[in-house]
Design a protein around this motif. Structure first.
Motif, PDB file in Angstrom:
ATOM      1  N   THR A 115       0.827  -1.205   0.000  1.00 39.84           N
ATOM      2  CA  THR A 115       0.000   0.000   0.000  1.00 39.84           C
ATOM      3  C   THR A 115       0.862   1.255   0.000  1.00 39.84           C
ATOM      4  N   PHE A 116       1.911   1.253   0.809  1.00 40.02           N
ATOM      5  CA  PHE A 116       2.807   2.413   0.873  1.00 40.02           C
ATOM      6  C   PHE A 116       3.471   2.661  -0.475  1.00 40.02           C
ATOM      7  N   LEU A 117       3.953   1.599  -1.106  1.00 41.13           N
ATOM      8  CA  LEU A 117       4.583   1.755  -2.424  1.00 41.13           C
ATOM      9  C   LEU A 117       3.574   2.256  -3.455  1.00 41.13           C
ATOM     10  N   ALA A 118       2.356   1.695  -3.418  1.00 39.44           N
ATOM     11  CA  ALA A 118       1.324   2.090  -4.382  1.00 39.44           C
ATOM     12  C   ALA A 118       0.909   3.543  -4.195  1.00 39.44           C
ATOM     13  N   GLU A 119       0.867   3.998  -2.938  1.00 44.39           N
ATOM     14  CA  GLU A 119       0.513   5.403  -2.668  1.00 44.39           C
ATOM     15  C   GLU A 119       1.542   6.355  -3.261  1.00 44.39           C
ATOM     16  N   HIS A 120       2.756   5.860  -3.475  1.00 42.96           N
ATOM     17  CA  HIS A 120       3.829   6.678  -4.052  1.00 42.96           C
ATOM     18  C   HIS A 120       4.206   6.169  -5.445  1.00 42.96           C
ATOM     19  N   ALA A 121       3.223   5.615  -6.147  1.00 39.44           N
ATOM     20  CA  ALA A 121       3.470   5.042  -7.482  1.00 39.44           C
ATOM     21  C   ALA A 121       4.178   6.049  -8.393  1.00 39.44           C
ATOM     22  N   GLY A 122       5.205   5.547  -9.081  1.00 37.16           N
ATOM     23  CA  GLY A 122       5.940   6.395 -10.010  1.00 37.16           C
ATOM     24  C   GLY A 122       7.029   7.227  -9.354  1.00 37.16           C
ATOM     25  N   THR A 123       7.153   7.108  -8.033  1.00 40.11           N
ATOM     26  CA  THR A 123       8.166   7.866  -7.293  1.00 40.11           C
ATOM     27  C   THR A 123       9.088   6.899  -6.561  1.00 40.11           C
ATOM     28  N   VAL A 124      10.380   7.141  -6.629  1.00 39.19           N
ATOM     29  CA  VAL A 124      11.326   6.304  -5.891  1.00 39.19           C
ATOM     30  C   VAL A 124      11.270   6.697  -4.422  1.00 39.19           C
ATOM     31  N   VAL A 125      10.963   5.731  -3.555  1.00 38.95           N
ATOM     32  CA  VAL A 125      10.924   5.991  -2.112  1.00 38.95           C
ATOM     33  C   VAL A 125      12.169   5.385  -1.469  1.00 38.95           C
ATOM     34  N   PRO A 138      12.637  -7.154 -13.295  1.00 42.60           N
ATOM     35  CA  PRO A 138      11.359  -6.737 -12.689  1.00 42.60           C
ATOM     36  C   PRO A 138      10.708  -5.577 -13.450  1.00 42.60           C
ATOM     37  N   LYS A 139       9.392  -5.654 -13.559  1.00 43.75           N
ATOM     38  CA  LYS A 139       8.644  -4.580 -14.205  1.00 43.75           C
ATOM     39  C   LYS A 139       7.680  -3.881 -13.255  1.00 43.75           C
ATOM     40  N   LYS A 140       7.231  -4.611 -12.234  1.00 38.79           N
ATOM     41  CA  LYS A 140       6.257  -4.046 -11.303  1.00 38.79           C
ATOM     42  C   LYS A 140       6.939  -3.354 -10.122  1.00 38.79           C
ATOM     43  N   PHE A 141       7.903  -4.050  -9.522  1.00 37.34           N
ATOM     44  CA  PHE A 141       8.623  -3.516  -8.368  1.00 37.34           C
ATOM     45  C   PHE A 141      10.106  -3.421  -8.725  1.00 37.34           C
ATOM     46  N   LYS A 142      10.600  -2.214  -8.751  1.00 35.34           N
ATOM     47  CA  LYS A 142      12.010  -2.040  -9.119  1.00 35.34           C
ATOM     48  C   LYS A 142      12.802  -1.538  -7.922  1.00 35.34           C
ATOM     49  N   THR A 143      14.031  -2.005  -7.834  1.00 39.95           N
ATOM     50  CA  THR A 143      14.968  -1.482  -6.845  1.00 39.95           C
ATOM     51  C   THR A 143      15.938  -0.564  -7.570  1.00 39.95           C
ATOM     52  N   ILE A 144      15.950   0.695  -7.187  1.00 37.84           N
ATOM     53  CA  ILE A 144      16.857   1.671  -7.793  1.00 37.84           C
ATOM     54  C   ILE A 144      18.067   1.770  -6.874  1.00 37.84           C
ATOM     55  N   TRP A 145      19.169   1.202  -7.311  1.00 34.09           N
ATOM     56  CA  TRP A 145      20.341   1.081  -6.450  1.00 34.09           C
ATOM     57  C   TRP A 145      20.805   2.442  -5.952  1.00 34.09           C
ATOM     58  N   GLY A 146      21.024   2.500  -4.641  1.00 31.76           N
ATOM     59  CA  GLY A 146      21.482   3.724  -4.014  1.00 31.76           C
ATOM     60  C   GLY A 146      20.375   4.723  -3.738  1.00 31.76           C
ATOM     61  N   LYS A 147      19.145   4.409  -4.186  1.00 30.79           N
ATOM     62  CA  LYS A 147      18.038   5.359  -3.992  1.00 30.79           C
ATOM     63  C   LYS A 147      16.863   4.749  -3.237  1.00 30.79           C
ATOM     64  N   GLY A 148      16.337   3.613  -3.708  1.00 28.84           N
ATOM     65  CA  GLY A 148      15.210   3.019  -3.006  1.00 28.84           C
ATOM     66  C   GLY A 148      14.342   2.153  -3.892  1.00 28.84           C
ATOM     67  N   TYR A 149      13.050   2.149  -3.623  1.00 31.54           N
ATOM     68  CA  TYR A 149      12.105   1.261  -4.292  1.00 31.54           C
ATOM     69  C   TYR A 149      11.157   2.059  -5.188  1.00 31.54           C
ATOM     70  N   LEU A 150      10.732   1.408  -6.272  1.00 28.89           N
ATOM     71  CA  LEU A 150       9.819   2.059  -7.219  1.00 28.89           C
ATOM     72  C   LEU A 150       8.677   1.109  -7.568  1.00 28.89           C
ATOM     73  N   PHE A 151       7.452   1.563  -7.331  1.00 29.28           N
ATOM     74  CA  PHE A 151       6.245   0.851  -7.761  1.00 29.28           C
ATOM     75  C   PHE A 151       5.869   1.423  -9.129  1.00 29.28           C
ATOM     76  N   VAL A 152       5.838   0.557 -10.150  1.00 25.23           N
ATOM     77  CA  VAL A 152       5.581   1.010 -11.520  1.00 25.23           C
ATOM     78  C   VAL A 152       4.077   0.958 -11.791  1.00 25.23           C
ATOM     79  N   ALA A 153       3.460   2.109 -11.959  1.00 25.09           N
ATOM     80  CA  ALA A 153       1.998   2.196 -12.031  1.00 25.09           C
ATOM     81  C   ALA A 153       1.412   1.554 -13.277  1.00 25.09           C
ATOM     82  N   ASP A 154       2.136   1.610 -14.400  1.00 27.10           N
ATOM     83  CA  ASP A 154       1.562   1.121 -15.660  1.00 27.10           C
ATOM     84  C   ASP A 154       2.005  -0.295 -16.012  1.00 27.10           C
ATOM     85  N   ALA A 155       2.433  -1.059 -15.000  1.00 26.82           N
ATOM     86  CA  ALA A 155       2.924  -2.424 -15.263  1.00 26.82           C
ATOM     87  C   ALA A 155       1.960  -3.488 -14.786  1.00 26.82           C
TER      88      ALA A 155
END
Length: 245
Positions: A161-171, A210-227
Protein backbone atom coordinates in the motif's frame (compact mmCIF):
# COMPACT_ATOMS: atom_id res chain seq x y z
CA UNK A 1 -23.66 9.49 14.47
CA UNK A 2 -22.72 12.44 12.24
CA UNK A 3 -21.53 15.50 14.16
CA UNK A 4 -22.15 19.02 12.87
CA UNK A 5 -20.38 22.06 14.27
CA UNK A 6 -22.71 25.08 14.10
CA UNK A 7 -20.91 28.42 14.45
CA UNK A 8 -23.58 31.12 14.80
CA UNK A 9 -23.85 34.09 17.18
CA UNK A 10 -27.60 34.55 16.63
CA UNK A 11 -28.80 32.45 19.58
CA UNK A 12 -32.38 32.24 18.32
CA UNK A 13 -31.31 30.98 14.89
CA UNK A 14 -28.74 28.61 16.41
CA UNK A 15 -31.38 27.18 18.73
CA UNK A 16 -33.89 26.18 16.07
CA UNK A 17 -31.22 24.95 13.63
CA UNK A 18 -29.76 22.78 16.40
CA UNK A 19 -33.19 21.45 17.30
CA UNK A 20 -34.09 20.72 13.68
CA UNK A 21 -30.81 18.93 12.94
CA UNK A 22 -31.05 16.93 16.16
CA UNK A 23 -34.48 15.73 15.02
CA UNK A 24 -32.77 14.56 11.80
CA UNK A 25 -30.44 12.37 13.91
CA UNK A 26 -27.39 14.65 13.79
CA UNK A 27 -25.28 15.53 16.80
CA UNK A 28 -24.92 19.32 16.94
CA UNK A 29 -22.17 21.28 18.72
CA UNK A 30 -22.83 25.02 18.90
CA UNK A 31 -20.26 27.81 19.18
CA UNK A 32 -21.07 31.53 19.15
CA UNK A 33 -17.53 32.83 18.48
CA UNK A 34 -15.18 32.33 15.55
CA UNK A 35 -12.00 32.27 17.63
CA UNK A 36 -13.14 29.09 19.40
CA UNK A 37 -13.60 27.01 16.25
CA UNK A 38 -10.09 25.77 15.53
CA UNK A 39 -9.61 24.30 18.99
CA UNK A 40 -12.94 22.47 18.70
CA UNK A 41 -12.09 21.16 15.21
CA UNK A 42 -8.71 19.86 16.35
CA UNK A 43 -10.05 18.12 19.46
CA UNK A 44 -13.41 16.69 18.37
CA UNK A 45 -14.50 14.45 15.46
CA UNK A 46 -16.45 16.99 13.36
CA UNK A 47 -18.08 15.78 10.11
CA UNK A 48 -19.39 19.13 8.77
CA UNK A 49 -19.24 22.81 9.72
CA UNK A 50 -22.09 25.32 9.39
CA UNK A 51 -20.28 28.64 9.56
CA UNK A 52 -21.79 32.11 9.85
CA UNK A 53 -19.93 34.90 8.02
CA UNK A 54 -20.36 37.62 10.66
CA UNK A 55 -18.97 36.38 13.97
CA UNK A 56 -17.36 37.90 17.06
CA UNK A 57 -13.75 37.01 17.80
CA UNK A 58 -12.92 36.00 14.22
CA UNK A 59 -15.12 36.34 11.15
CA UNK A 60 -16.32 33.33 9.18
CA UNK A 61 -14.03 33.92 6.19
CA UNK A 62 -10.93 33.92 8.40
CA UNK A 63 -12.20 30.87 10.29
CA UNK A 64 -12.79 29.05 7.00
CA UNK A 65 -9.22 29.69 5.89
CA UNK A 66 -7.88 28.44 9.23
CA UNK A 67 -9.94 25.25 9.07
CA UNK A 68 -8.65 24.52 5.57
CA UNK A 69 -5.07 24.66 6.83
CA UNK A 70 -5.83 21.75 9.18
CA UNK A 71 -8.82 19.76 7.92
CA UNK A 72 -10.78 18.91 4.76
CA UNK A 73 -14.13 18.75 6.57
CA UNK A 74 -17.09 20.08 4.49
CA UNK A 75 -17.92 23.74 5.24
CA UNK A 76 -21.24 25.43 4.46
CA UNK A 77 -21.26 29.20 4.95
CA UNK A 78 -24.32 31.00 6.33
CA UNK A 79 -24.68 34.52 4.95
CA UNK A 80 -27.32 37.20 5.49
CA UNK A 81 -26.65 38.80 2.11
CA UNK A 82 -27.60 37.48 -1.33
CA UNK A 83 -24.42 39.05 -2.60
CA UNK A 84 -22.21 37.41 -5.22
CA UNK A 85 -19.19 39.00 -3.55
CA UNK A 86 -19.91 37.15 -0.30
CA UNK A 87 -20.30 33.90 -2.22
CA UNK A 88 -17.04 34.30 -4.14
CA UNK A 89 -15.02 35.26 -1.05
CA UNK A 90 -16.44 32.31 0.89
CA UNK A 91 -15.68 29.79 -1.86
CA UNK A 92 -12.19 31.23 -2.38
CA UNK A 93 -11.56 30.81 1.35
CA UNK A 94 -12.33 27.10 1.00
CA UNK A 95 -16.06 26.79 1.68
CA UNK A 96 -17.89 23.99 -0.15
CA UNK A 97 -21.30 25.66 -0.30
CA UNK A 98 -23.30 28.55 1.13
CA UNK A 99 -26.84 29.15 2.38
CA UNK A 100 -28.56 32.55 2.40
CA UNK A 101 -30.49 33.61 5.50
CA UNK A 102 -33.30 33.31 6.42
CA UNK A 103 -32.43 29.63 6.43
CA UNK A 104 -35.09 27.22 5.16
CA UNK A 105 -34.93 23.91 7.06
CA UNK A 106 -35.40 21.50 4.15
CA UNK A 107 -33.06 23.43 1.87
CA UNK A 108 -30.41 23.39 4.59
CA UNK A 109 -30.87 19.65 5.11
CA UNK A 110 -30.49 19.04 1.37
CA UNK A 111 -27.21 21.00 1.29
CA UNK A 112 -25.87 19.14 4.30
CA UNK A 113 -26.84 15.73 2.89
CA UNK A 114 -25.17 16.52 -0.44
CA UNK A 115 -21.90 17.61 1.16
CA UNK A 116 -21.77 14.56 3.44
CA UNK A 117 -22.46 12.31 0.45
CA UNK A 118 -19.67 13.97 -1.56
CA UNK A 119 -17.30 13.56 1.37
CA UNK A 120 -18.14 9.85 1.67
CA UNK A 121 -17.57 9.29 -2.05
CA UNK A 122 -14.18 11.02 -1.85
CA UNK A 123 -13.23 8.89 1.16
CA UNK A 124 -14.25 5.69 -0.61
CA UNK A 125 -12.26 6.70 -3.69
CA UNK A 126 -9.16 7.41 -1.62
CA UNK A 127 -9.49 4.04 0.11
CA UNK A 128 -9.40 2.11 -3.18
CA UNK A 129 -6.41 2.25 -5.53
CA UNK A 130 -6.52 0.68 -8.98
CA UNK A 131 -3.61 0.08 -11.33
CA UNK A 132 -4.63 -1.89 -14.40
CA UNK A 133 -5.63 -5.35 -13.13
CA UNK A 134 -4.50 -4.59 -9.55
CA UNK A 135 -6.93 -3.23 -6.94
CA UNK A 136 -5.97 -2.38 -3.36
CA UNK A 137 -8.84 -1.77 -0.95
CA UNK A 138 -7.25 -0.12 2.07
CA UNK A 139 -10.36 -0.11 4.24
CA UNK A 140 -11.20 -3.78 3.66
CA UNK A 141 -7.50 -4.75 3.55
CA UNK A 142 -8.11 -6.70 0.32
CA UNK A 143 -5.97 -7.05 -2.79
CA UNK A 144 -7.18 -8.45 -6.10
CA UNK A 145 -5.10 -9.04 -9.21
CA UNK A 146 -6.25 -10.50 -12.52
CA UNK A 147 -9.69 -10.97 -10.90
CA UNK A 148 -8.23 -13.15 -8.13
CA UNK A 149 -7.96 -12.26 -4.47
CA UNK A 150 -4.37 -12.17 -3.27
CA UNK A 151 -3.63 -13.23 0.30
CA UNK A 152 -0.99 -11.05 1.97
CA UNK A 153 0.29 -10.76 5.52
CA UNK A 154 -0.48 -7.47 7.25
CA UNK A 155 3.13 -6.33 6.88
CA UNK A 156 3.21 -7.12 3.14
CA UNK A 157 -0.13 -5.39 2.68
CA UNK A 158 1.17 -2.26 4.43
CA UNK A 159 4.35 -2.28 2.35
CA UNK A 160 2.44 -2.77 -0.92
CA UNK A 161 0.00 0.00 0.00
CA UNK A 162 2.81 2.41 0.87
CA UNK A 163 4.58 1.76 -2.42
CA UNK A 164 1.32 2.09 -4.38
CA UNK A 165 0.51 5.40 -2.67
CA UNK A 166 3.83 6.68 -4.05
CA UNK A 167 3.47 5.04 -7.48
CA UNK A 168 5.94 6.39 -10.01
CA UNK A 169 8.17 7.87 -7.29
CA UNK A 170 11.33 6.30 -5.89
CA UNK A 171 10.92 5.99 -2.11
CA UNK A 172 14.13 5.68 -0.10
CA UNK A 173 14.61 3.23 2.75
CA UNK A 174 14.54 6.01 5.35
CA UNK A 175 11.03 7.00 4.25
CA UNK A 176 9.82 3.39 4.32
CA UNK A 177 11.22 2.73 7.79
CA UNK A 178 9.82 5.96 9.21
CA UNK A 179 6.36 5.29 7.73
CA UNK A 180 6.08 1.57 8.52
CA UNK A 181 8.48 0.96 11.42
CA UNK A 182 8.38 4.41 13.05
CA UNK A 183 12.15 4.62 13.16
CA UNK A 184 15.05 5.61 10.93
CA UNK A 185 16.84 3.13 8.69
CA UNK A 186 20.00 1.86 10.43
CA UNK A 187 21.82 0.97 7.21
CA UNK A 188 21.76 -2.76 7.98
CA UNK A 189 18.14 -3.92 8.26
CA UNK A 190 17.18 -5.65 4.97
CA UNK A 191 13.60 -6.59 5.90
CA UNK A 192 12.03 -4.47 3.17
CA UNK A 193 14.39 -5.89 0.55
CA UNK A 194 13.16 -9.35 1.58
CA UNK A 195 9.55 -8.16 1.51
CA UNK A 196 10.03 -6.71 -1.98
CA UNK A 197 11.28 -10.13 -3.11
CA UNK A 198 8.17 -11.69 -1.57
CA UNK A 199 5.90 -9.27 -3.43
CA UNK A 200 7.68 -10.12 -6.68
CA UNK A 201 6.99 -13.82 -6.11
CA UNK A 202 3.34 -13.20 -5.29
CA UNK A 203 2.78 -11.07 -8.40
CA UNK A 204 5.00 -13.03 -10.80
CA UNK A 205 7.48 -10.19 -11.22
CA UNK A 206 10.70 -11.60 -12.65
CA UNK A 207 13.45 -10.70 -10.12
CA UNK A 208 16.05 -10.61 -12.92
CA UNK A 209 14.00 -8.19 -15.02
CA UNK A 210 11.36 -6.74 -12.69
CA UNK A 211 8.64 -4.58 -14.21
CA UNK A 212 6.26 -4.05 -11.30
CA UNK A 213 8.62 -3.52 -8.37
CA UNK A 214 12.01 -2.04 -9.12
CA UNK A 215 14.97 -1.48 -6.85
CA UNK A 216 16.86 1.67 -7.79
CA UNK A 217 20.34 1.08 -6.45
CA UNK A 218 21.48 3.72 -4.01
CA UNK A 219 18.04 5.36 -3.99
CA UNK A 220 15.21 3.02 -3.01
CA UNK A 221 12.11 1.26 -4.29
CA UNK A 222 9.82 2.06 -7.22
CA UNK A 223 6.24 0.85 -7.76
CA UNK A 224 5.58 1.01 -11.52
CA UNK A 225 2.00 2.20 -12.03
CA UNK A 226 1.56 1.12 -15.66
CA UNK A 227 2.92 -2.42 -15.26
CA UNK A 228 -0.26 -4.07 -13.98
CA UNK A 229 -2.20 -4.85 -17.14
CA UNK A 230 -3.06 -8.41 -18.20
CA UNK A 231 -0.86 -7.98 -21.29
CA UNK A 232 2.15 -7.11 -19.13
CA UNK A 233 1.56 -10.26 -17.06
CA UNK A 234 1.67 -12.46 -20.17
CA UNK A 235 4.90 -10.84 -21.37
CA UNK A 236 6.55 -11.53 -18.02
CA UNK A 237 5.40 -15.12 -17.54
CA UNK A 238 6.42 -16.41 -20.98
CA UNK A 239 10.17 -15.64 -20.71
CA UNK A 240 10.22 -17.06 -17.16
CA UNK A 241 8.65 -20.34 -18.33
CA UNK A 242 11.22 -20.65 -21.15
CA UNK A 243 14.07 -20.27 -18.69
CA UNK A 244 12.64 -22.94 -16.40
CA UNK A 245 12.09 -25.48 -19.19
Amino acid sequence: MTTILLVEDDISLASWVSEFLTEQNFTVIHLARGDLVLDKINNHPIDLVLLDVMLPGLNGIEVCRLIRQHRQVPIIMLTARADEYDEVIGLEAGADDYVIKPVRPRALLARITRQLSNQQQETNTKNIMTFGELTINQEAKRVTYLKKEIELSSSLFSFLTFLAEHAGTVVDRDSVFLALRKREYDGLDRRFDVMLSSLRKVFNDDPLKPKKFKTIWGKGYLFVADAWGADVEIEQIQPTNKQES
